[in-house]
Write a protein that holds these residues in place. Structure first.
Motif: not given
Length: 231
Positions: A92, A95-96, A98-100, A102-103
């Motif tokens: 998790r 993933a957080d 990677q999301h940051a 990507a954002a």
């Protein structure tokens, strides 16, 4: 008669005593030292209804939870070993991250796109303004190439001035052949040539009827040159 009248109160007293004993025993079973203490905590009708409603709600909630737990998918899932909490927490967190990232990349791309949109619009407007000028330049260039004889569409690369002179020269040759034919007794004929000259379109050649082949005018003898020049 007197004896029977005494039996009824005695029986009632016995029943009362039994019920009292049972009540005292029940009160002690529930943790009360005396029957009086148990009577002090008795609920009135309103409180009793509230307790009954709470019990009803608890039973309904228990039935709903039981129905969920009886779900075959949950029962199958319960047979599997428990998931590793540490592994799931690390996944998790990754993933957080990677999301940051990507954002952030999406925000940067959006900003760059906005920065490029305005120049692109300006460039499109400039191109639209230049299109008429480009068409005019293309027309003028084509005319200039035609005038200078450099257009790829012409058969002979000839300057406009030479073209005009060549047309005039053809008229002169036609008139000269009338005289040359008489003076040479039909032997020689002058003709215009686009190639037999330093400047294209201004060349002359002569055909000898004895050979039937055209040749350059500079191959003529002195007398032949005289006839040609005089014509």
């Amino acid at each position: 008669m007197a004896d029977r009248g005494c039996d009824l109160p005695c029986a009632a007293v016995q029943i009362l005593a039994q019920r009292t004993t049972q009540a005292v025993r029940a009160a002690k079973d529930q943790g009360f030292d005396t029957l009086a203490l148990a009577q002090q905590v008795l609920l009135d009708d309103e409180d009793l209804r509230a307790v009954e409603d709470e019990i009803t709600q608890w039973r309904e909630a228990r039935a709903a939870h039981t129905a969920v737990l009886d779900n075959p998918e949950l029962q199958q899932a319960s047979e599997h070993p428990p998931a590793g909490l540490d592994t799931a927490t690390a996944a998790r967190a990754a993933a957080d991250d990677q999301h940051a990232e990507a954002a952030t990349a999406a925000s940067t791309t959006h900003t760059r796109n906005q920065d490029l949109t305005a120049p692109a619009s300006d460039l499109e407007a400039a191109i639209q303004c230049l299109q008429p000028l480009e068409q005019a330049y293309s027309t003028a260039r084509h005319l200039a190439e035609l005038v200078t004889g450099n257009s790829p569409s012409v058969r002979v690369r000839m300057h406009l001035e030479a073209y005009v002179l060549a047309a005039r020269l053809e008229e002169v040759v036609t008139a000269a052949n009338t005289r040359l034919h008489i003076m040479s007794e039909g032997r020689y004929t002058l003709s215009h040539s686009d190639h037999q000259a330093a400047r294209p379109g201004l060349g002359l050649q002569i055909t000898d009827s004895l050979t039937g082949r055209p040749r350059k005018t500079d191959t003529l003898s002195g007398g032949e040159s005289f006839f040609a020049s005089l014509s």
